[in-house]
Design an enzyme around this catalytic site. Structure first.
Site, PDB file in Angstrom:
ATOM      1  N   HIS A 272      -4.988   1.282  10.498  1.00 25.28           N
ATOM      2  CA  HIS A 272      -5.585   2.603  10.697  1.00 25.28           C
ATOM      3  C   HIS A 272      -4.524   3.667  10.970  1.00 25.28           C
ATOM      4  O   HIS A 272      -3.356   3.360  11.279  1.00 25.28           O
ATOM      5  CB  HIS A 272      -6.588   2.576  11.858  1.00 25.28           C
ATOM      6  CG  HIS A 272      -5.984   2.246  13.199  1.00 25.28           C
ATOM      7  ND1 HIS A 272      -5.249   3.151  13.935  1.00 25.28           N
ATOM      8  CD2 HIS A 272      -6.030   1.114  13.947  1.00 25.28           C
ATOM      9  CE1 HIS A 272      -4.865   2.603  15.062  1.00 25.28           C
ATOM     10  NE2 HIS A 272      -5.321   1.353  15.097  1.00 25.28           N
TER      11      HIS A 272
ATOM     12  N   CYS B  72      -3.837  -3.909  16.384  1.00 22.65           N
ATOM     13  CA  CYS B  72      -4.018  -3.287  15.075  1.00 22.65           C
ATOM     14  C   CYS B  72      -2.677  -2.948  14.442  1.00 22.65           C
ATOM     15  O   CYS B  72      -1.626  -2.945  15.096  1.00 22.65           O
ATOM     16  CB  CYS B  72      -4.866  -2.027  15.201  1.00 22.65           C
ATOM     17  SG  CYS B  72      -6.591  -2.334  15.637  1.00 22.65           S
TER      18      CYS B  72
END
Length: 431
Positions: A360, A377
């Site tokens: 992301h 992440c």
């Protein structure tokens, strides 16, 4: 004219039919055969008077029973020869709740010669007589809630034929299981796409369900299904799909008993296409992601991965969803260590696992290419609100659901094959 010989076989309709016992059916069969002989003999003699050759039976006006002619001696009518072959249909004649699976026609003391099964629309059902000639079964389960008729013939060792006919209706299931997958009709997906099928209830007859779901690829690619528990089936090939492949998932589950008394809910085809090639490799130790595209082109993007407390998973993962903006909250993720977080507007988010791993955009940090600072992440540089020209925006716009993202050299464990679409971590021999 010589006496007409007895009929070769007795034809029995619905040996197990409603209202008939076995003895009644046999009596009717013999009567039918004898009646055919008497009528045929009367027709041949034309009711005339006996000549020097004699007559098998008097005409309709002669009054004799057929034991002797009016003159010139007597003849004896031979008894009909019944076939030793005994045919059996697994569905009783007139039954209305027949199971769609397991239908058979069998024969004892003989061999089947032909079986014809048709539905109410006069459509023939494909099936095969066994190599030993003793049984026949359809190639696939019958449709639910459908009326059928069957006509079968056989011969005994002496060559005498026997036949049976029956009519029945398959049951209309009261219980069904909902079937859903991650494929959109005519969608385009990356080369790592795994078809994941979810069932609303546990599946016990897994082999029957596997037979009811087939996948056809334009280039002949072979796929296999792998069960994760009793309610999830993932399907993939041995290697990544080839770009441009046309794929169709064919569901034929309405007549499949997935568990006792529970049937599938869908008969449909779902076509999709494999798009261009893109496989990305994240090196967590070097803080860089290398994006490989078709034709050998590559691009390097600085990233930040999971920190030492929350290392990223290692292994081959697949983008399973894309959101231009999403909320990320540590309260929704298990086993997060260190500071909690709640970011309401994370840009350019692409999900990799069900446990919360994403690639992301990140507008609040500056560790890209330098260190691992995330909670697991893979972060790419972006701006608040998301920029189409940022590293994250560019990667987001070039990515498809089904694209492969492989993470290496992380301090974390290897991702489980059922965590998202991570089945590529499982060797083909174990799939």
């Amino acid at each position: 004219m010589k006496p007409v010989q007895a009929a070769e076989a007795a034809i029995v309709r619905g040996a197990a039919g409603a209202g008939r016992t076995g003895r009644t059916a046999r009596t009717a069969a013999v009567a039918l055969a004898m009646g055919g002989v008497l009528l045929f003999t009367a027709a041949c003699n034309d009711g005339g008077s006996g000549g020097s050759g004699g007559s098998a039976a008097a005409g309709a006006s002669g009054g004799a029973s057929g034991a002797a002619g009016s003159s010139g001696g007597s003849t004896t009518q031979a008894a009909p020869k019944a076939s030793a072959a005994v045919l059996t249909v697994s569905a009783k004649d007139g039954a209305t709740d027949v199971q769609p699976g397991g239908f058979t026609v069998t024969v004892a003391s003989g061999k089947l010669t032909s079986v014809e099964l048709k539905d109410k629309n006069d459509k023939a059902v494909a099936g095969t007589i066994a190599a030993d000639g003793l049984s026949w079964k359809p190639s696939a389960p019958l449709a639910v809630g459908m009326a059928y008729t069957v006509n079968a013939q056989a011969k005994d060792d002496a060559g005498l034929p026997a036949a049976i006919s029956s009519g029945f209706t398959t049951l209309s299931p009261a219980k069904k299981v909902a079937t859903n997958d991650n494929i959109a009709d005519n969608g385009t997906y990356g080369v790592g796409m795994i078809v994941s099928v979810a069932f609303s209830k546990p599946v016990k007859n897994k082999d029957a369900v596997l037979k009811g779901i087939t996948v056809e690829a334009s280039d002949g690619t072979v796929v296999k299904g792998h069960w994760f528990g009793s309610q999830r089936l993932d399907i993939r090939p041995a290697e990544y799909w080839k770009p441009g492949t046309k794929v169709t998932v064919k569901y034929r589950l309405k007549s499949v008993e997935v568990s006792p008394g529970v049937y599938g809910d869908v008969d449909r085809d779902e076509p999709f296409t494999i798009g261009r090639y893109q496989v990305s490799t994240v090196d967590a130790a070097k803080h860089v992601m290398t994006v490989a595209s078709g034709g050998g082109a590559t691009k390097s993007i600085p990233i930040t991965a999971g920190n030492d407390q929350n290392p990223s998973w290692n292994g081959t993962m697949v983008i399973s969803g894309k959101e231009k903006v999403t909320r990320m909250n540590s309260a929704t993720v298990a086993n997060v260590k260190g500071d909690e977080y709640d970011v309401p507007d994370v840009p350019h988010a692409m999900r990799l696992t069900t446990t919360g791993t994403y690639v992301h955009g990140n507008y609040w940090g500056n560790a890209f290419g330098k260190s691992n600072a995330s909670h697991g992440c893979i972060g790419l540089k972006d701006v608040k609100g998301g920029s189409e020209s940022s590293s994250a925006g560019t990667f987001f716009n070039s990515s498809l659901v089904g694209d492969v993202v492989k993470i290496v050299n992380s301090k974390g464990r290897t991702v489980s094959p059922d965590n998202g679409l991570s089945g590529w971590t499982l060797p083909w021999s174990n799939w």
